[in-house]
Design an enzyme around this catalytic site. Structure first.
Site, short mmCIF file in Angstrom:
data_model
loop_
_atom_site.label_atom_id
_atom_site.label_comp_id
_atom_site.label_asym_id
_atom_site.label_seq_id
_atom_site.Cartn_x
_atom_site.Cartn_y
_atom_site.Cartn_z
N TRP A 249 -1.40 -3.62 2.36
CA TRP A 249 -1.32 -2.05 3.29
C TRP A 249 -0.41 -1.31 3.92
CZ3 TRP A 249 -7.00 -0.44 3.80
CH2 TRP A 249 -8.21 -0.61 2.46
N GLY B 29 13.91 0.54 1.42
CA GLY B 29 12.01 0.38 1.01
C GLY B 29 11.71 0.47 2.52
N THR C 156 2.47 -10.72 -0.16
CA THR C 156 0.61 -9.46 -0.08
C THR C 156 -0.70 -9.76 0.18
OG1 THR C 156 -0.26 -8.11 -1.14
CG2 THR C 156 0.77 -9.80 -2.96
N TYR D 294 0.78 -7.60 -9.74
CA TYR D 294 1.96 -7.49 -9.04
C TYR D 294 1.02 -8.74 -7.96
CZ TYR D 294 2.80 -6.53 -4.17
OH TYR D 294 3.76 -6.16 -2.88
N TYR E 113 8.69 -11.32 2.08
CA TYR E 113 8.25 -11.28 1.95
C TYR E 113 6.50 -10.70 1.05
CZ TYR E 113 9.49 -9.79 6.19
OH TYR E 113 10.74 -9.16 7.10
N LYS F 284 4.34 -11.83 -7.48
CA LYS F 284 4.13 -11.74 -5.69
C LYS F 284 3.80 -13.09 -5.62
CE LYS F 284 5.20 -9.39 -3.43
NZ LYS F 284 6.76 -9.68 -2.19
N1 LIG Z 1 4.10 -1.26 -0.05
C1 LIG Z 1 2.46 -2.45 0.22
O1 LIG Z 1 1.80 -1.27 1.26
C2 LIG Z 1 2.67 -3.49 0.38
C3 LIG Z 1 1.91 -4.56 0.19
C4 LIG Z 1 2.13 -5.27 0.69
C5 LIG Z 1 3.61 -6.47 0.75
N2 LIG Z 1 4.09 -6.15 0.85
C6 LIG Z 1 5.42 -6.34 0.54
O2 LIG Z 1 6.44 -6.57 1.51
C7 LIG Z 1 8.03 -5.86 1.41
C8 LIG Z 1 8.16 -4.64 1.41
O3 LIG Z 1 7.52 -4.02 0.76
P1 LIG Z 1 7.82 -2.16 0.93
O4 LIG Z 1 6.75 -1.95 0.80
O5 LIG Z 1 8.78 -1.66 2.17
O6 LIG Z 1 9.04 -2.02 -0.50
P2 LIG Z 1 9.47 -0.45 -1.32
O7 LIG Z 1 9.55 0.18 -0.31
O8 LIG Z 1 8.62 -0.14 -2.38
O9 LIG Z 1 10.43 -1.03 -1.33
C9 LIG Z 1 11.37 -1.66 -2.24
C10 LIG Z 1 12.15 -1.81 -2.03
O10 LIG Z 1 13.22 -3.22 -3.45
C11 LIG Z 1 13.90 -2.49 -3.68
N3 LIG Z 1 14.06 -2.75 -5.24
C12 LIG Z 1 12.96 -2.96 -6.59
N4 LIG Z 1 13.72 -3.05 -7.39
C13 LIG Z 1 15.05 -3.38 -7.06
C14 LIG Z 1 16.09 -3.90 -8.05
N5 LIG Z 1 16.10 -4.19 -9.36
N6 LIG Z 1 17.06 -4.20 -7.82
C15 LIG Z 1 17.62 -4.39 -6.06
N7 LIG Z 1 16.34 -3.83 -5.42
C16 LIG Z 1 15.40 -3.43 -5.61
C17 LIG Z 1 13.37 -1.13 -4.03
O11 LIG Z 1 14.79 0.28 -4.04
P3 LIG Z 1 15.21 1.03 -4.67
O12 LIG Z 1 15.34 2.08 -2.66
O13 LIG Z 1 16.17 1.61 -4.51
O14 LIG Z 1 14.64 2.12 -5.09
C18 LIG Z 1 13.51 -0.23 -2.89
O15 LIG Z 1 13.89 -0.99 -1.32
C19 LIG Z 1 7.72 -6.16 -0.59
O16 LIG Z 1 7.72 -7.57 -0.64
C20 LIG Z 1 6.00 -6.04 -0.91
O17 LIG Z 1 5.69 -7.12 -2.27
C21 LIG Z 1 4.14 -4.30 0.69
#
Ligand SMILES: NC(=O)c1ccc[n+]([C@@H]2O[C@H](COP(=O)([O-])OP(=O)(O)OC[C@H]3O[C@@H](n4cnc5c(N)ncnc54)[C@H](OP(=O)(O)O)[C@@H]3O)[C@@H](O)[C@H]2O)c1
Length: 309
Positions: free
Chosen positions: A151, A12, A102, A126, A100, A130
């Site tokens: 974001w 991710g 959100t 979502y 983590y 979370k």
């Molecule tokens: N993205 C945002 O804008 C945002 C905003 C606020 C907070 N956050 C929080 O920040 C943290 C990191 O987010 P991110 O953006 O880095 O997330 P991301 O890029 O979407 O990556 C999520 C990861 O979770 C893995 N995953 C999903 N389902 C899974 C499963 N069933 N078993 C094992 N692994 C699984 C994915 O695997 P694959 O690579 O195989 O798909 C990916 O490696 C999270 O807690 C998220 O909620 C994100």
């Protein structure tokens, strides 16, 4: 002694950056989703028992905000149930947990930055899942750090930055929402801040109780605030000033030149998404600064750095 670390979500946005940085802290075991499926409780329990980490860093999540509205079972399993099991298993073996969350745990009705103690009230699936994950970690009693970020973007993965760059090579005109305010935060900065905090903790004491002094929930976002519209303008500004770096974003641009000449601000209500998002989700990072002497750079500086590095 260096901790043995179990990292989830290594492919991710945040997990990828963490995987590189945490190696300096200890031994990192980072199974991908095929080796550790967070949908399967048994897979989680078996992995934790096999690896026996001193620290679990859960960077995995179900982050597809729109898809979560109709895929509630999966979103709840990954965002709420999996952290609960990780916390339970960590507690059993005396490990600590970094998790983590959100800005979407808030409803967006405030007009000044949200603090950690502000009441939560998520307005989409979502955000609800979370929040349930956060609550499970807190109530488990495991030594933990929960970092709420917002974001998130990176040079890889699925995110707003790459979507804008892709669209900008396909269209002359882009329409972007101008009435949602937040703080775009680069995954590399989140990973660097997390690693620094953990390095400080483990330099004092590598046992889980060192977490007890600082355990809790912290906001961890870029400083400053902007709208999706102004963020999009800044992205195209950076891209047009440094077209040579576009090759770094080839997955989004496919090597095509920028076409977009105009970005038109639109209201969220005009965008056509059925998913509700907070109108204002800026987070105050004061607690992070006070506790860890840590401040992430301003969102604009983070964006510049993302293009420059
Ligand atoms: N993205 C945002 O804008 C945002 C905003 C606020 C907070 N956050 C929080 O920040 C943290 C990191 O987010 P991110 O953006 O880095 O997330 P991301 O890029 O979407 O990556 C999520 C990861 O979770 C893995 N995953 C999903 N389902 C899974 C499963 N069933 N078993 C094992 N692994 C699984 C994915 O695997 P694959 O690579 O195989 O798909 C990916 O490696 C999270 O807690 C998220 O909620 C994100």
């Amino acid at each position: 002694m260096k901790p043995r670390i179990l990292l989830t979500g290594k492919n991710g946005q945040v997990g990828f950056e963490l995987h590189r940085l945490l190696l300096a802290l200890g031994q990192v075991v980072a199974p991908d989703r095929y080796a550790l499926d967070l949908f399967a409780a048994n897979s989680i329990r078996r992995t934790v028992r096999d690896v026996r980490p001193q620290l679990i860093v859960n960077a995995a999540a179900y982050t597809a905000v729109d898809a979560a509205e109709t895929d509630q079972v999966n979103a709840h399993a990954i965002n709420a149930e999996a952290p609960a099991i990780l916390a339970e298993e960590a507690k059993k073996i005396g490990a600590a947990l970094v998790h983590y969350s959100t800005d979407y745990v808030f409803d967006g009705s405030k007009k000044v930055p949200y603090e950690e103690k502000d009441p939560t009230n998520p307005i989409n699936v979502y955000g609800k899942t979370k929040l349930a994950g956060e609550q499970a970690v807190r109530s488990s009693g495991v030594p933990h750090l929960i970092f709420r970020t917002a974001w998130v973007y990176a040079t890889r993965g699925r995110n707003f930055l790459l979507t804008i760059l892709r669209l900008a090579t396909e269209r002359e005109e882009l329409k972007v929402v101008c009435d949602q305010i937040g703080a775009p935060t680069c995954a590399a900065d989140i990973a660097a801040a997390t690693t620094k905090i953990l390095a400080d903790i483990y330099s004092q004491n590598n046992e889980a109780p060192a977490f007890s002094k600082v355990m809790g929930t912290y906001h961890m976002t870029a400083a400053g605030q902007t709208t999706w519209y102004d963020f999009a303008k800044a992205i195209l500004d950076e891209a047009s000033h440094a077209p040579q770096v576009l090759s770094r974003f080839a997955a989004a641009t496919q090597g095509r030149p920028l076409l977009a000449r105009r970005i038109i601000p639109i209201l969220a209500s005009e965008y056509g998404s059925r998913t509700r998002r907070p109108a204002y989700s800026v987070l105050s990072n004061s607690r992070l600064a006070q506790t860890f002497d840590m401040a992430l750079p301003d969102w604009r500086n983070q964006l510049q750095h993302c293009f420059a590095s």
